[in-house]
Every structure is written in C-alpha cells, then in structure tokens.
Enzyme design. Structure first.
Site, mmCIF file in Angstrom:
data_model
loop_
_atom_site.group_PDB
_atom_site.id
_atom_site.type_symbol
_atom_site.label_atom_id
_atom_site.label_comp_id
_atom_site.label_asym_id
_atom_site.label_seq_id
_atom_site.Cartn_x
_atom_site.Cartn_y
_atom_site.Cartn_z
ATOM 1 N N ASN A 172 -2.712 -4.657 -4.622
ATOM 2 C CA ASN A 172 -1.618 -5.214 -5.719
ATOM 3 C C ASN A 172 -0.877 -6.339 -4.822
ATOM 4 O O ASN A 172 0.148 -6.070 -4.109
ATOM 5 C CB ASN A 172 -0.943 -3.868 -6.195
ATOM 6 C CG ASN A 172 0.196 -4.290 -7.324
ATOM 7 O OD1 ASN A 172 0.315 -5.622 -7.645
ATOM 8 N ND2 ASN A 172 0.966 -3.364 -7.723
ATOM 9 N N TRP A 173 -1.003 -7.334 -5.578
ATOM 10 C CA TRP A 173 -0.422 -8.676 -4.761
ATOM 11 C C TRP A 173 0.930 -8.668 -5.123
ATOM 12 O O TRP A 173 1.791 -9.637 -4.566
ATOM 13 C CB TRP A 173 -1.047 -9.900 -4.995
ATOM 14 C CG TRP A 173 -2.382 -9.887 -4.140
ATOM 15 C CD1 TRP A 173 -2.951 -8.993 -3.214
ATOM 16 C CD2 TRP A 173 -3.472 -11.048 -4.317
ATOM 17 N NE1 TRP A 173 -4.270 -9.509 -2.757
ATOM 18 C CE2 TRP A 173 -4.343 -10.715 -3.386
ATOM 19 C CE3 TRP A 173 -3.489 -12.239 -4.837
ATOM 20 C CZ2 TRP A 173 -5.610 -11.608 -3.245
ATOM 21 C CZ3 TRP A 173 -4.430 -13.287 -4.576
ATOM 22 C CH2 TRP A 173 -5.518 -12.794 -3.929
ATOM 23 N N LYS A 174 1.445 -7.904 -6.160
ATOM 24 C CA LYS A 174 2.861 -7.924 -6.820
ATOM 25 C C LYS A 174 2.987 -9.493 -7.043
ATOM 26 O O LYS A 174 2.520 -10.378 -7.430
ATOM 27 C CB LYS A 174 3.769 -7.302 -6.169
ATOM 28 C CG LYS A 174 3.057 -5.706 -5.819
ATOM 29 C CD LYS A 174 4.108 -4.985 -5.143
ATOM 30 C CE LYS A 174 3.702 -3.434 -5.129
ATOM 31 N NZ LYS A 174 4.610 -2.391 -4.452
ATOM 32 N N HIS A 184 2.591 1.095 -13.513
ATOM 33 C CA HIS A 184 3.203 1.127 -12.082
ATOM 34 C C HIS A 184 4.685 1.449 -12.055
ATOM 35 O O HIS A 184 5.506 0.870 -13.013
ATOM 36 C CB HIS A 184 2.926 -0.367 -11.668
ATOM 37 C CG HIS A 184 3.217 -0.455 -10.194
ATOM 38 N ND1 HIS A 184 4.451 -0.455 -9.613
ATOM 39 C CD2 HIS A 184 2.337 -0.497 -9.141
ATOM 40 C CE1 HIS A 184 4.285 -0.411 -8.179
ATOM 41 N NE2 HIS A 184 3.068 -0.430 -8.001
ATOM 42 N N GLU A 202 7.076 0.016 -10.631
ATOM 43 C CA GLU A 202 7.843 -0.994 -10.627
ATOM 44 C C GLU A 202 8.282 -1.348 -11.929
ATOM 45 O O GLU A 202 9.274 -1.854 -12.548
ATOM 46 C CB GLU A 202 7.487 -2.125 -9.950
ATOM 47 C CG GLU A 202 7.619 -1.962 -8.314
ATOM 48 C CD GLU A 202 6.853 -2.434 -7.326
ATOM 49 O OE1 GLU A 202 6.055 -3.329 -7.840
ATOM 50 O OE2 GLU A 202 6.414 -1.942 -6.218
ATOM 51 N N GLU A 213 0.974 7.287 -6.819
ATOM 52 C CA GLU A 213 1.787 6.303 -5.875
ATOM 53 C C GLU A 213 3.250 6.845 -5.694
ATOM 54 O O GLU A 213 4.020 6.636 -6.813
ATOM 55 C CB GLU A 213 1.864 4.985 -6.535
ATOM 56 C CG GLU A 213 0.644 4.257 -6.611
ATOM 57 C CD GLU A 213 0.924 2.696 -6.531
ATOM 58 O OE1 GLU A 213 0.358 2.163 -5.634
ATOM 59 O OE2 GLU A 213 1.553 2.142 -7.334
ATOM 60 N N GLY A 260 6.253 0.600 -0.758
ATOM 61 C CA GLY A 260 7.244 -0.365 0.198
ATOM 62 C C GLY A 260 8.251 0.100 1.121
ATOM 63 O O GLY A 260 9.045 -0.636 1.374
ATOM 64 N N SER A 306 2.786 2.519 1.160
ATOM 65 C CA SER A 306 2.871 2.253 2.465
ATOM 66 C C SER A 306 1.613 2.489 3.130
ATOM 67 O O SER A 306 1.743 2.741 4.148
ATOM 68 C CB SER A 306 4.082 2.913 3.038
ATOM 69 O OG SER A 306 5.194 2.437 2.520
ATOM 70 N N GLY A 311 -0.440 -2.327 -1.534
ATOM 71 C CA GLY A 311 0.540 -3.580 -1.823
ATOM 72 C C GLY A 311 0.766 -4.320 -0.670
ATOM 73 O O GLY A 311 -0.115 -5.129 -0.466
ATOM 74 N N GLY A 312 1.787 -4.263 0.346
ATOM 75 C CA GLY A 312 2.043 -5.136 1.201
ATOM 76 C C GLY A 312 0.510 -5.530 2.085
ATOM 77 O O GLY A 312 0.556 -6.745 2.542
HETATM 78 P P1 13P Z 1 3.002 -0.803 -0.708
HETATM 79 O O1 13P Z 1 1.500 -0.591 -0.197
HETATM 80 O O2 13P Z 1 3.823 -2.195 -0.341
HETATM 81 O O3 13P Z 1 3.928 0.366 -0.355
HETATM 82 O O4 13P Z 1 2.675 -0.812 -2.551
HETATM 83 C C1 13P Z 1 2.090 0.182 -2.929
HETATM 84 C C2 13P Z 1 1.952 -0.297 -4.539
HETATM 85 O O5 13P Z 1 3.092 -0.238 -5.052
HETATM 86 C C3 13P Z 1 0.596 -0.422 -5.039
HETATM 87 O O6 13P Z 1 0.613 -0.671 -6.417
#
Ligand code: 13P
Length: 256
Positions: free
Chosen positions: A11-13, A97, A99, A169, A175, A215, A236-237
């Site tokens: 997920n590149w957000k 998600h 977020e 998640e 994050g 994470s 994510g990251g």
């Molecule tokens: P991180 O891997 O950056 O914690 O993000 C997870 C995430 O929200 C994937 O959708």
C-alpha cells in the site's frame, strides 16, 4: 482442505511521484519475474495519479486502487467510481482502511456499500479491519473485530463472501514500528477464521485469505508469515523500498 493463496500487497498510500513510481514498479517487476509460484499474488496499491504509470510496468504483479466511491457516476466531486477502475483493468481495491475510517470518517455503512459494489463488479476487495490500542488495552479487541466483520458482512451470501480478502491491521501497529507479535497476529487471525466458520461455513473459513498489516518489514516477515493462519501481508512503508518489499515477497515465497 483448500489451499489458500499467499498474498503480498504494498500500500503506497499518498507517496511517490511519476518517476519514482515508474522506477519502483520496474524494479519490482524485474525482481518478481524470476519467482514462479502460481499460489503467490503480488499486488501494489498506488495513488490514483500513479495507477497508469505503475500498470505499464506491472507484468509480473497486479495493481489495485486504494479507494473508490460506490456510485456508478455523477455529481461526486473528487471521487473515483468502480467503473473508472475497471476502465484501467484493475482487479483489486482496498476497502475500509483505518486511515479512511479515522481521518476521512468513513462509516461502517459506507465501508459495507463499497464492499458490495466491489463484489458486484468483480473487483476483489481487501477488507481492512483492526482495533486501536485503547480497545486492545481494554481487552475488547476480539469483540471489536467481530463487530467490524458483522457490520461489513452481515447478510452477505456465501458466494459474495468467498470473493473477499481480509486484512487484519491493528491501528496501533500501522506506521508505528510496533508490529504485532506472531502470537498476537496468529490468535487474531484464528479468531477471524473461526468467525467465518460460525457465521458462514467451514469451507469459507478455510479458504478466505487473511493477511496481516502493520509495521511489517523484512526482519519480522518470516516470523509473522510462518503463522498457520497468516496468509501474507499488507505492507505500507516497507513496500516503498523495493529491496525490502522483494525480500518480504521472497520470504513468503519460500514458505509457500
Ligand atoms: P505500515 O506497514 O507502514 O505500518 O502500514 C501498514 C498499512 O497501513 C498497510 O495498509
């Protein structure tokens, strides 16, 4: 027993510009092309402006959308419809998600509506669920996850549910660098699978992919993905770094 697919999704957000996305997609494609595993699905979710660029390099992985609005078309300024995603040949979308639920106040009703729209239009939804640290501290996390599942999936028929991927998640792990332990992930994934057995049937419970996000990186991937009920990860990251992401993919490939 049904063999569930292994899934690694990035997920590149709200990150990257055209050139960065192009480079990342090309390097990812080069990295995954030597992996021959019909049971492994590699996916990335770029921002809307990057979907085309990323898709152009996506021969050995798939591209999905981070969001869409569940109306066919019309006066919804700033939104993107499922038909517009299909127009780009996308087959996957994230739904619910944390977020979006937290920052953009997406309600359970909207999440459910998106889920149904995706299923009806042959886009595979990855339904994201997860508790906050407060809920876990109060030891309400199992109840909370059950209520998120119920709100999203109540009254769906087994045929519809069979098209969904679940991403657990925990909000406190996203994050933050604090990942769930393998034990925490496994007990929640087993709980979720059991929820499907109780509310749908054992075939669905055994076949639904449940992936972990929060994470996740190349140091903890092996431990997390070795858990019997963890079918992969939503990253994510670490998905923005091609070496990290490829290392996570190779870890899962070695396990499958
Ligand atoms: P991180 O891997 O950056 O914690 O993000 C997870 C995430 O929200 C994937 O959708």
């Amino acid at each position: 027993m049904t063999k569930r697919p292994k899934i690694v999704a990035g997920n590149w957000k709200m990150n990257l510009l055209q050139n960065e996305a192009k480079l990342l997609a090309q390097s990812l494609n080069n990295g995954v092309q030597s992996i021959h595993n019909d049971n492994l699905i590699v996916l990335v979710f770029p921002g809307f402006t990057l979907l085309n660029t990323t898709s152009q390099s996506a021969i050995h992985f798939q591209v999905g959308a981070q969001n869409f609005y569940p109306e066919k078309n019309g006066a919804y300024t700033g939104e993107v419809s499922i038909e517009q995603l299909q127009d780009l040949n996308l087959k996957y979308a994230l739904v619910g998600h944390s977020e979006r639920r937290i920052i953009f106040s997406e309600s359970n009703t909207l999440v459910r509506s998106k889920l149904l729209t995706a299923i009806d239009n042959d886009i595979t939804p990855i339904l994201c669920i997860g508790e906050t640290s407060d809920i876990r501290d109060q030891k309400q996390h199992f109840q909370y996850i059950a209520s998120q599942l119920k709100d999203a999936l109540n009254d769906l028929n087994p045929h519809q549910v069979a098209k969904i991927i679940i991403a657990y998640e925990p909000v406190w792990a996203i994050g933050t660098g604090i990942t769930a332990t393998a034990q925490q992930a496994e007990e929640m994934h087993a709980f979720i699978r059991n929820w499907f057995a109780e509310n749908f049937n054992i075939e669905i419970a055994n076949s639904i992919p449940i992936i972990y996000g929060g994470s996740c990186n190349d140091s903890n991937a092996l431990e997390l993905f070795s858990c019997p009920n963890v079918d992969g990860g939503l990253i994510g990251g670490a998905s923005l770094n091609v070496n990290q992401f490829l290392s996570i993919i190779k870890t899962i490939n070695g396990l499958s």
